[in-house]
Design an enzyme around this catalytic site. Structure first.
Site, PDB file in Angstrom:
ATOM      1  N   ASP A  50       6.216 -12.726   4.997  1.00 32.43           N
ATOM      2  CA  ASP A  50       5.616 -12.225   6.242  1.00 32.43           C
ATOM      3  C   ASP A  50       5.899 -13.163   7.415  1.00 32.43           C
ATOM      4  O   ASP A  50       5.762 -14.387   7.300  1.00 32.43           O
ATOM      5  CB  ASP A  50       4.103 -12.106   6.086  1.00 32.43           C
ATOM      6  N   HIS A  52       4.956 -11.792  10.954  1.00 36.80           N
ATOM      7  CA  HIS A  52       3.858 -11.380  11.839  1.00 36.80           C
ATOM      8  C   HIS A  52       3.998 -11.892  13.271  1.00 36.80           C
ATOM      9  O   HIS A  52       3.064 -12.470  13.839  1.00 36.80           O
ATOM     10  CB  HIS A  52       2.522 -11.816  11.251  1.00 36.80           C
ATOM     11  N   ASN A 110       3.800  -3.261   4.935  1.00 40.39           N
ATOM     12  CA  ASN A 110       2.721  -2.338   5.299  1.00 40.39           C
ATOM     13  C   ASN A 110       2.440  -2.319   6.798  1.00 40.39           C
ATOM     14  O   ASN A 110       1.857  -1.364   7.317  1.00 40.39           O
ATOM     15  CB  ASN A 110       1.439  -2.653   4.523  1.00 40.39           C
ATOM     16  N   HIS A 111       2.874  -3.348   7.520  1.00 43.41           N
ATOM     17  CA  HIS A 111       2.680  -3.354   8.973  1.00 43.41           C
ATOM     18  C   HIS A 111       3.796  -2.646   9.722  1.00 43.41           C
ATOM     19  O   HIS A 111       3.683  -2.478  10.945  1.00 43.41           O
ATOM     20  CB  HIS A 111       2.517  -4.782   9.484  1.00 43.41           C
ATOM     21  N   HIS A 161       7.833  -5.660  -0.740  1.00 41.79           N
ATOM     22  CA  HIS A 161       6.834  -6.304   0.111  1.00 41.79           C
ATOM     23  C   HIS A 161       5.530  -6.547  -0.622  1.00 41.79           C
ATOM     24  O   HIS A 161       4.990  -7.655  -0.605  1.00 41.79           O
ATOM     25  CB  HIS A 161       6.550  -5.475   1.362  1.00 41.79           C
ATOM     26  N   HIS A 247       3.193 -10.431   1.396  1.00 37.73           N
ATOM     27  CA  HIS A 247       1.969  -9.628   1.564  1.00 37.73           C
ATOM     28  C   HIS A 247       0.663 -10.394   1.408  1.00 37.73           C
ATOM     29  O   HIS A 247      -0.375  -9.885   1.795  1.00 37.73           O
ATOM     30  CB  HIS A 247       2.009  -8.460   0.567  1.00 37.73           C
TER      31      HIS A 247
END
Length: 368
Positions: A50, A52, A110-111, A161, A247
């Site tokens: 990740d 982000h 998932n994002h 992921h 994740h």
């Protein structure tokens, strides 16, 4: 605008014009639509978890892991939300993929979802950076529908992921999923980006439920948790030897489950600019030779927090005020939350599930 010119601007964290973003997204769609749901690559490769929107930390990765195209990179998803530079992060990856398609591989997290990004920062960031209109967000979230779901390295290592699904026993079942859409609330596609391994917290995970499966509904509100027996069966049926995934926040940058059968890679140091965790990239030289390159946050992040913003402004920037900002603040005040980095339930997207669970369990997360 030529790709090299775009890269020059993006490496300086400069925004590209909207018309350029649109053209680049169109080109990338043409490329990604030709890729299977499951891509195959070979070592050596560096695996990234990740990010982000922590753009400067991604630049740090290219410093310690090697620049593109010298290094072959596999990104496991969750490029946007929470960090202050989600637009710059995803745009740099898009242009690198277009410029060096065989050296950059992008999975869906998932994002990479319209629903999630409207609540956890990316949508608002796009509005703020592009004059209040949502067109850039639309171009980029359309790209998310084209990202592949899984990757297999050296025909032996399964990369995803999130995790496994009771609806998926074989790789061939993943290949026939219709991925060109928003991530659904349930089903195989949702499970691949939402599920988590769980080793110690719930021993019943290694005992079948009434359907004969070894899964339990995830406290995140989507996906499942799964134990060792699920992993062993999946690997055996598909002639694989281990799983790499992202994740979940890991205080040390990575976490190993089930004696090495599953590894979590986390690549966002000092997550949300205040969690204090380390990050890592997994440098895989061959199927049996690998190294966790652990690193801390980029200096720019420290300057950002110390000199540019107070805590309240920082929180405003990394979260949508509508999306339970008070609960996020409460989380950070709870020193026991994710103390070992191994458990970090999501702030649940499904409001009815979230309300029921948050009432009985204050250990909420900020949507990994």
């Amino acid at each position: 605008m030529e790709l090299d010119e775009c890269l020059e601007r993006l490496y300086k964290a400069q925004l590209l014009p909207e018309v350029t973003v649109r053209a680049l997204c169109f080109k990338l769609k043409e490329m990604l639509v030709k890729e299977s749901n499951v891509i195959h690559i070979q070592t050596p490769v560096t695996v990234v978890g990740d990010m982000h929107g922590q753009f400067h930390d991604m630049l740090e990765i290219f410093q310690i892991g090697g620049p593109v195209p010298d290094t072959n990179y596999l990104f496991l998803g969750d490029y946007v939300d929470r960090g202050l530079y989600s637009v710059e992060t995803i745009m740099l990856l898009i242009v690198l993929k277009l410029r060096y398609p065989s050296r950059i591989h992008l999975l869906r997290g998932n994002h990479e979802s319209r629903q999630i990004t409207q609540s956890y920062g990316f949508y608002t960031e796009c509005l703020n950076k592009y004059g209040g209109n949502s067109r850039v967000w639309q171009y980029l979230t359309d790209i998310f529908d084209y990202l592949v779901l899984c990757c297999i390295i050296d025909d032996e290592i399964f990369c995803v992921h999130g995790g496994l699904s009771p609806n998926v026993q074989t790789i061939d079942q993943i290949k026939i999923i219709d991925r060109f859409r928003e991530i659904p609330h349930d089903g195989a596609m949702a499970d691949l980006v939402w599920s988590d391994p769980e080793e110690n917290n719930n021993p019943t995970l290694d005992h079948p439920d009434n359907s004969g499966q070894h899964f339990q509904v995830s406290p995140r509100g989507a996906g499942y948790t799964f134990g060792r027996s699920v992993v062993e069966k999946f690997l055996r049926m598909n002639d694989m030897n281990r799983i790499y995934r992202a994740h979940q926040l890991c205080n040390e940058g990575y976490q190993i489950y089930f004696d090495g059968l599953v590894t979590t890679v986390w690549s966002a140091p000092n997550y949300c600019y205040r969690c204090g965790n380390k990050a890592s990239i997994l440098e895989l030289y061959s199927k049996d030779q690998f190294y966790f390159n652990v690193f801390e946050e980029a200096p720019e992040n420290k300057l950002l927090k110390e000199n540019s913003m107070n805590d309240n402004a920082l929180e405003d920037s990394i979260s949508n005020p509508v999306a339970n900002r008070k609960l996020i603040a409460d989380y950070f005040e709870d020193d026991s939350a994710s103390a070992d980095g191994s458990t970090d339930p999501e702030m649940y997207i499904f409001s009815d599930v979230y309300q029921a669970r948050s009432a009985s369990n204050r250990h909420v997360d900020y949507f990994l």
